[in-house]
Design a protein around this motif. Sequence first.
Motif, PDB file in Angstrom:
ATOM      1  N   TYR A 213      38.007  42.505  36.733  1.00 21.73           N
ATOM      2  CA  TYR A 213      38.046  43.542  37.765  1.00 21.73           C
ATOM      3  C   TYR A 213      39.323  44.363  37.612  1.00 21.73           C
ATOM      4  O   TYR A 213      40.434  43.815  37.556  1.00 21.73           O
ATOM      5  N   GLY A 214      39.182  45.672  37.584  1.00 21.51           N
ATOM      6  CA  GLY A 214      40.324  46.564  37.629  1.00 21.51           C
ATOM      7  C   GLY A 214      41.413  46.225  36.631  1.00 21.51           C
ATOM      8  O   GLY A 214      41.181  46.078  35.427  1.00 21.51           O
ATOM      9  N   MET A 215      42.631  46.074  37.131  1.00 25.70           N
ATOM     10  CA  MET A 215      43.789  45.770  36.299  1.00 25.70           C
ATOM     11  C   MET A 215      43.977  44.263  36.115  1.00 25.70           C
ATOM     12  O   MET A 215      44.945  43.826  35.521  1.00 25.70           O
ATOM     13  N   HIS A 216      43.055  43.455  36.653  1.00 23.55           N
ATOM     14  CA  HIS A 216      43.143  41.987  36.706  1.00 23.55           C
ATOM     15  C   HIS A 216      44.590  41.502  36.857  1.00 23.55           C
ATOM     16  O   HIS A 216      45.118  40.717  36.071  1.00 23.55           O
ATOM     17  N   VAL A 217      45.220  41.992  37.947  1.00 24.24           N
ATOM     18  CA  VAL A 217      46.613  41.665  38.241  1.00 24.24           C
ATOM     19  C   VAL A 217      46.778  40.174  38.516  1.00 24.24           C
ATOM     20  O   VAL A 217      47.672  39.518  37.970  1.00 24.24           O
ATOM     21  N   GLY A 218      45.918  39.635  39.384  1.00 25.18           N
ATOM     22  CA  GLY A 218      46.045  38.233  39.761  1.00 25.18           C
ATOM     23  C   GLY A 218      45.911  37.297  38.578  1.00 25.18           C
ATOM     24  O   GLY A 218      46.696  36.362  38.416  1.00 25.18           O
ATOM     25  N   ARG A 219      44.920  37.553  37.748  1.00 24.34           N
ATOM     26  CA  ARG A 219      44.697  36.674  36.595  1.00 24.34           C
ATOM     27  C   ARG A 219      45.863  36.751  35.610  1.00 24.34           C
ATOM     28  O   ARG A 219      46.296  35.731  35.050  1.00 24.34           O
ATOM     29  N   THR A 220      46.392  37.947  35.400  1.00 25.75           N
ATOM     30  CA  THR A 220      47.523  38.102  34.488  1.00 25.75           C
ATOM     31  C   THR A 220      48.743  37.343  34.997  1.00 25.75           C
ATOM     32  O   THR A 220      49.417  36.633  34.233  1.00 25.75           O
ATOM     33  N   LEU A 221      49.031  37.482  36.295  1.00 24.07           N
ATOM     34  CA  LEU A 221      50.167  36.759  36.862  1.00 24.07           C
ATOM     35  C   LEU A 221      49.986  35.250  36.752  1.00 24.07           C
ATOM     36  O   LEU A 221      50.928  34.523  36.413  1.00 24.07           O
ATOM     37  N   ARG A 222      48.775  34.766  37.024  1.00 22.74           N
ATOM     38  CA  ARG A 222      48.522  33.319  36.965  1.00 22.74           C
ATOM     39  C   ARG A 222      48.660  32.816  35.523  1.00 22.74           C
ATOM     40  O   ARG A 222      49.260  31.755  35.278  1.00 22.74           O
ATOM     41  N   GLU A 223      48.112  33.576  34.568  1.00 22.71           N
ATOM     42  CA  GLU A 223      48.148  33.133  33.167  1.00 22.71           C
ATOM     43  C   GLU A 223      49.546  33.205  32.578  1.00 22.71           C
ATOM     44  O   GLU A 223      49.905  32.395  31.716  1.00 22.71           O
ATOM     45  N   TYR A 237      52.137  31.194  42.588  1.00 22.91           N
ATOM     46  CA  TYR A 237      50.788  30.682  42.817  1.00 22.91           C
ATOM     47  C   TYR A 237      50.125  31.426  43.976  1.00 22.91           C
ATOM     48  O   TYR A 237      48.960  31.836  43.883  1.00 22.91           O
ATOM     49  N   ALA A 238      50.890  31.625  45.073  1.00 19.68           N
ATOM     50  CA  ALA A 238      50.344  32.300  46.251  1.00 19.68           C
ATOM     51  C   ALA A 238      50.121  33.785  45.997  1.00 19.68           C
ATOM     52  O   ALA A 238      49.093  34.358  46.384  1.00 19.68           O
ATOM     53  N   VAL A 239      51.080  34.439  45.336  1.00 19.07           N
ATOM     54  CA  VAL A 239      50.973  35.873  45.077  1.00 19.07           C
ATOM     55  C   VAL A 239      49.809  36.169  44.139  1.00 19.07           C
ATOM     56  O   VAL A 239      49.013  37.090  44.373  1.00 19.07           O
ATOM     57  N   SER A 240      49.678  35.398  43.064  1.00 12.67           N
ATOM     58  CA  SER A 240      48.598  35.651  42.112  1.00 12.67           C
ATOM     59  C   SER A 240      47.229  35.447  42.760  1.00 12.67           C
ATOM     60  O   SER A 240      46.277  36.178  42.467  1.00 12.67           O
ATOM     61  N   ALA A 241      47.122  34.476  43.668  1.00  8.99           N
ATOM     62  CA  ALA A 241      45.848  34.242  44.354  1.00  8.99           C
ATOM     63  C   ALA A 241      45.447  35.445  45.204  1.00  8.99           C
ATOM     64  O   ALA A 241      44.291  35.866  45.208  1.00  8.99           O
ATOM     65  N   ALA A 242      46.416  36.019  45.928  1.00 13.98           N
ATOM     66  CA  ALA A 242      46.125  37.197  46.746  1.00 13.98           C
ATOM     67  C   ALA A 242      45.751  38.385  45.883  1.00 13.98           C
ATOM     68  O   ALA A 242      44.784  39.105  46.164  1.00 13.98           O
ATOM     69  N   CYS A 243      46.502  38.608  44.810  1.00 11.76           N
ATOM     70  CA  CYS A 243      46.227  39.751  43.931  1.00 11.76           C
ATOM     71  C   CYS A 243      44.840  39.644  43.307  1.00 11.76           C
ATOM     72  O   CYS A 243      44.138  40.653  43.160  1.00 11.76           O
ATOM     73  N   ALA A 244      44.427  38.431  42.943  1.00  7.28           N
ATOM     74  CA  ALA A 244      43.094  38.250  42.365  1.00  7.28           C
ATOM     75  C   ALA A 244      42.012  38.641  43.364  1.00  7.28           C
ATOM     76  O   ALA A 244      40.997  39.250  42.996  1.00  7.28           O
ATOM     77  N   GLY A 245      42.208  38.314  44.642  1.00  5.90           N
ATOM     78  CA  GLY A 245      41.241  38.701  45.659  1.00  5.90           C
ATOM     79  C   GLY A 245      41.141  40.206  45.813  1.00  5.90           C
ATOM     80  O   GLY A 245      40.047  40.768  45.949  1.00  5.90           O
ATOM     81  N   VAL A 246      42.281  40.885  45.797  1.00  5.71           N
ATOM     82  CA  VAL A 246      42.279  42.345  45.910  1.00  5.71           C
ATOM     83  C   VAL A 246      41.686  42.975  44.656  1.00  5.71           C
ATOM     84  O   VAL A 246      40.949  43.968  44.728  1.00  5.71           O
ATOM     85  N   ASP A 247      41.987  42.399  43.469  1.00  7.80           N
ATOM     86  CA  ASP A 247      41.339  42.868  42.234  1.00  7.80           C
ATOM     87  C   ASP A 247      39.825  42.893  42.410  1.00  7.80           C
ATOM     88  O   ASP A 247      39.160  43.889  42.091  1.00  7.80           O
ATOM     89  N   ALA A 248      39.272  41.779  42.902  1.00 11.77           N
ATOM     90  CA  ALA A 248      37.821  41.658  43.037  1.00 11.77           C
ATOM     91  C   ALA A 248      37.275  42.653  44.048  1.00 11.77           C
ATOM     92  O   ALA A 248      36.265  43.327  43.804  1.00 11.77           O
TER      93      ALA A 248
END
Length: 433
Positions: A213-223, A237-248
């Motif tokens: 999805y989009g810029m896949h910010v959450g996944r990039t931060l987690r990886e 961990y918390a920030v990447s989870a939120a970003c992944a939700g907004v990505d979706a």
Amino acid sequence: MKNESMIRKILEVELVPALGCTEPMAFGLCAAAARECARGAVERIGIEASAAMVKGVQYVKIPRSEGRCGGKMACALGALAGRLADGMEVFRRVEPEDVAAAERMIAEGRVALTLAEDVPRLWLRVTVTGREGIGAAILQDRHDTVVWMAADGNVLRDTCGGAEAEEALDYSVLSIESILDYCRNAPIGELARAEESVRLNLALSADGFTREYGMHVGRTLRERAGGDLLGDDLLMYAVSAACAGVDARMGGSGLAAMSNSGSGNQGLTCTVPIAAAGERMGRSREEIVRAAAFGNLVTVFLKTHYDPVYGRMSPICCAALAAGGAASGVAYLRGADAACVRRLMQTVLGNVCGLVCDGAKANCASKVGMALHGAMQALLLAEDGTGADENCGIVDGTLERTACNFFRLAREGTCDMEGALCRIEAEKTGGLQ
């Protein structure tokens, strides 16, 4: 007892499941209402919208539309496949053939969008012309509130004086202290909406981690966490989870978010980090739900203290403000008192007061991540007994006065910002979508 009952009602009214970004949803819902007043097959759709609404709908993907964007597409899908009764999940019945039909209508010039002047910030009027009759509807002040409907000029509904839900709520009962007391002591069954928020928004976060999805910010931060630049800690961990939700959500996921104050991004921002942090801290489900209720209610308190209607659609990014709600929920999990939460929110409001909302789109996830990092920093400062004070710009002596200054800056200082944004978009794309 009266205050507790009102806080429970506010929680239930302000946290509502929403499928997709609430700007295209509002376009679709208003069109669905107009369609119900029209007769015969849909021939034309006319849309009049405030600059704030047009700004918000240009680039965010519409659920079940195979990646389409824009107010014209949202209204066409709402008129062809939506139902007013579906509320903020108006796109759930959309099928591929509806998308194809909507594209044909737009290509043939049968869907028109114009900017409306001298109207409320959150305002839409959609007119659907059917083969046998014309229907019209107005949505105002809340993303899910159709205040006026007419069929062939005969008015069927008229509550333009104000949204009924607003009249029934007394936001003055909200304060950091009253919210903290309620979330600590309310029977857990009263917090069912907060529990549903955790469930829905974590599912969106998981969707964002697994799909492109989009810029896949959450996944990039987690990886990338744990590498040479980013730590693999509770914050990341918390920030990447939120970003992944907004990505979706910005990418058109078919899963609903639990919105906060009319915004799914705000609901995600002030819920997912709390749930993720609680999970990492090994907290119980009940502790996480109570903390999520606290973070969501703090966000509602901040958005309604100045003006419940204006706070719902400010030109300043309020997902960034909701990051303060998330930090408040994490503070709750860490045993903070009301004074600590007040200190952290003073710092958050001072930090994000200039972060402009230039519409819903893929990089909203990046903005949320940036705001969450700042909010968690504010939490650490607050726990150390410090934070922004009267010598820091808009920050005033109390959180309540600072919140008023935050939205006053938005109201008095942005002038024609949204009109300018719409003109920029029209120049970029050759016309508003």
